[in-house]
Design a protein around this motif. Structure first.
Motif, short mmCIF file in Angstrom:
data_model
loop_
_atom_site.label_atom_id
_atom_site.label_comp_id
_atom_site.label_asym_id
_atom_site.label_seq_id
_atom_site.Cartn_x
_atom_site.Cartn_y
_atom_site.Cartn_z
N GLN A 208 -93.61 -61.40 -46.42
CA GLN A 208 -94.99 -61.85 -46.23
C GLN A 208 -95.30 -62.04 -44.75
N MET A 209 -94.34 -62.59 -44.00
CA MET A 209 -94.51 -62.76 -42.57
C MET A 209 -94.72 -61.41 -41.88
N SER A 210 -93.92 -60.41 -42.27
CA SER A 210 -94.04 -59.07 -41.69
C SER A 210 -95.41 -58.46 -41.98
N LEU A 211 -95.93 -58.70 -43.18
CA LEU A 211 -97.25 -58.17 -43.53
C LEU A 211 -98.35 -58.85 -42.71
N ALA A 212 -98.24 -60.17 -42.52
CA ALA A 212 -99.25 -60.89 -41.72
C ALA A 212 -99.27 -60.36 -40.29
N LEU A 219 -105.41 -55.04 -36.53
CA LEU A 219 -106.72 -55.57 -36.12
C LEU A 219 -106.90 -55.53 -34.61
N THR A 220 -105.82 -55.69 -33.88
CA THR A 220 -105.91 -55.82 -32.43
C THR A 220 -105.55 -54.55 -31.67
N GLU A 231 -109.56 -51.52 -45.50
CA GLU A 231 -108.82 -50.39 -44.93
C GLU A 231 -107.35 -50.73 -44.74
N ILE A 232 -107.10 -51.91 -44.18
CA ILE A 232 -105.72 -52.32 -43.93
C ILE A 232 -104.97 -52.49 -45.24
N SER A 233 -105.65 -53.02 -46.24
CA SER A 233 -105.04 -53.19 -47.56
C SER A 233 -104.59 -51.85 -48.13
N GLN A 234 -105.44 -50.85 -47.97
CA GLN A 234 -105.11 -49.52 -48.47
C GLN A 234 -103.95 -48.90 -47.68
N GLU A 235 -103.95 -49.14 -46.36
CA GLU A 235 -102.88 -48.59 -45.53
C GLU A 235 -101.53 -49.22 -45.87
N LEU A 236 -101.52 -50.54 -46.10
CA LEU A 236 -100.27 -51.25 -46.37
C LEU A 236 -99.90 -51.28 -47.84
#
Length: 317
Positions: A208-212, A219-220, A231-236
């Motif tokens: 979970q830490m790695s995903l955060a 984002l940055t 978009e990020i949800s689909q990528e990950l």
């Protein structure tokens, strides 16, 4: 640039025998941190940690069975790995008591942290240490038992009387007598109090830490571009709600608030360090509407962009 040492034990990195206030600054590629050590008693040392960076590698420490560490967070957020492979967080007014030294590294999600730390190593006590602890009715064995409970880590909200003492110490950095007296009061209160872990304390697993952190990195990448959590949800390939939850636990704020603060800080830096127009700065910070950018900037800094530039340049001269 001076690199911090990677010692084998806590007793090697902490100047237990210091007899004067000793600030030590360490510069890193992405920031710096300052450890200010305060003289106290043989075997007990107090230091103030001021961090302006994302992470600090603390090296690998050998286990010291009798070590007790107290941490009090004044402001900011600190992530550290516990012995159970959980990633826990200290934030404003959190107090922790532990019986082990954090290995690997500390991570500071907001690039900022200020807090006190107390190291207690009984094998280095002298008769004077025992005498003063007895005089103030401080039960080291009680603190030791607390530090060994709950897998060696207790995190709780500091009660009002303890919070006031920590803040008094922070507000009087040059008054050694007051600092020593306040710390003795804190140790006494802790050694006679019934403390329990904060049941609402949050943690992340390693995955979970790695995903955060992956969300933050995405984002940055380019703050002039707005990337949606969908978009990020689909990528990950992880649900959007889970990613938002992990991010909130790590950074103690939602994605939109995090990005607004990041964009405002970047804009402020460009206003005082470049000659770019407000339009160009707004665009580079992800705002296509200059009026909206100026309104949000004023809400954050209390003045419009050109006013901020004028004030910043005036103080630079």
């Amino acid at each position: 640039m001076r690199k911090a040492p990677a010692p084998d034990t806590a007793s090697q990195i902490i100047p237990w025998d210091t007899d004067k206030t000793l600030p030590i600054r360490t510069d890193l590629e992405n920031g710096y941190y300052i450890n200010t050590y305060y003289p106290f008693l043989p075997g007990i040392i107090l230091f103030l940690n001021e961090v302006h960076t994302t992470g600090i590698n603390v090296g690998t420490f050998a286990k010291e069975s009798e070590l007790i560490l107290l941490n009090y967070c004044i402001s900011g957020r600190c992530e550290f790995k516990t012995g159970s492979d959980k990633y826990r967080y200290l934030t404003d007014n959190n107090l922790s008591i532990s019986g082990y030294v954090v290995r690997e590294s500390f991570f500071y999600p907001t690039d900022f942290y200020i807090g006190f730390e107390v190291g207690i190593l009984e094998e280095m006590f002298t008769d004077r240490t025992y005498s003063i602890l007895k005089e103030f009715n401080i039960d080291i064995d009680k603190l030791k038992r607390i530090s060994q409970k709950d897998s060696g880590l207790l995190i709780t909200e500091a009660a009002g009387d303890i919070q006031k003492l920590w803040l008094d110490m922070y507000g009087s950095p040059d008054d050694q007598a007051l600092i020593k007296l306040d710390l003795l009061k804190i140790l006494r209160i802790l050694s006679i109090s019934e403390l329990g872990n904060n049941k609402d304390a949050v943690y992340l697993t390693k995955a979970q830490m790695s995903l955060a952190r992956a969300v933050q990195a995405r984002l940055t990448e380019d703050i002039s571009v707005h990337v949606s959590m969908r978009e990020i949800s689909q990528e990950l390939k992880v649900s959007e709600s889970s990613l938002k939850n992990y991010f909130k636990i790590m950074f103690d704020m939602n994605v939109s608030e995090y990005m607004r603060i990041l964009r405002m800080k970047k804009a402020a830096k460009m206003l005082t360090e470049t000659e770019l127009s407000v339009f160009d700065i707004a665009d580079r910070c992800g705002y296509t509407n200059q009026g909206r950018f100026a309104r949000i900037f004023k809400e954050y800094y209390g003045m419009r962009p050109l006013e901020y530039r004028h004030v910043g340049l005036k103080y630079k001269k």
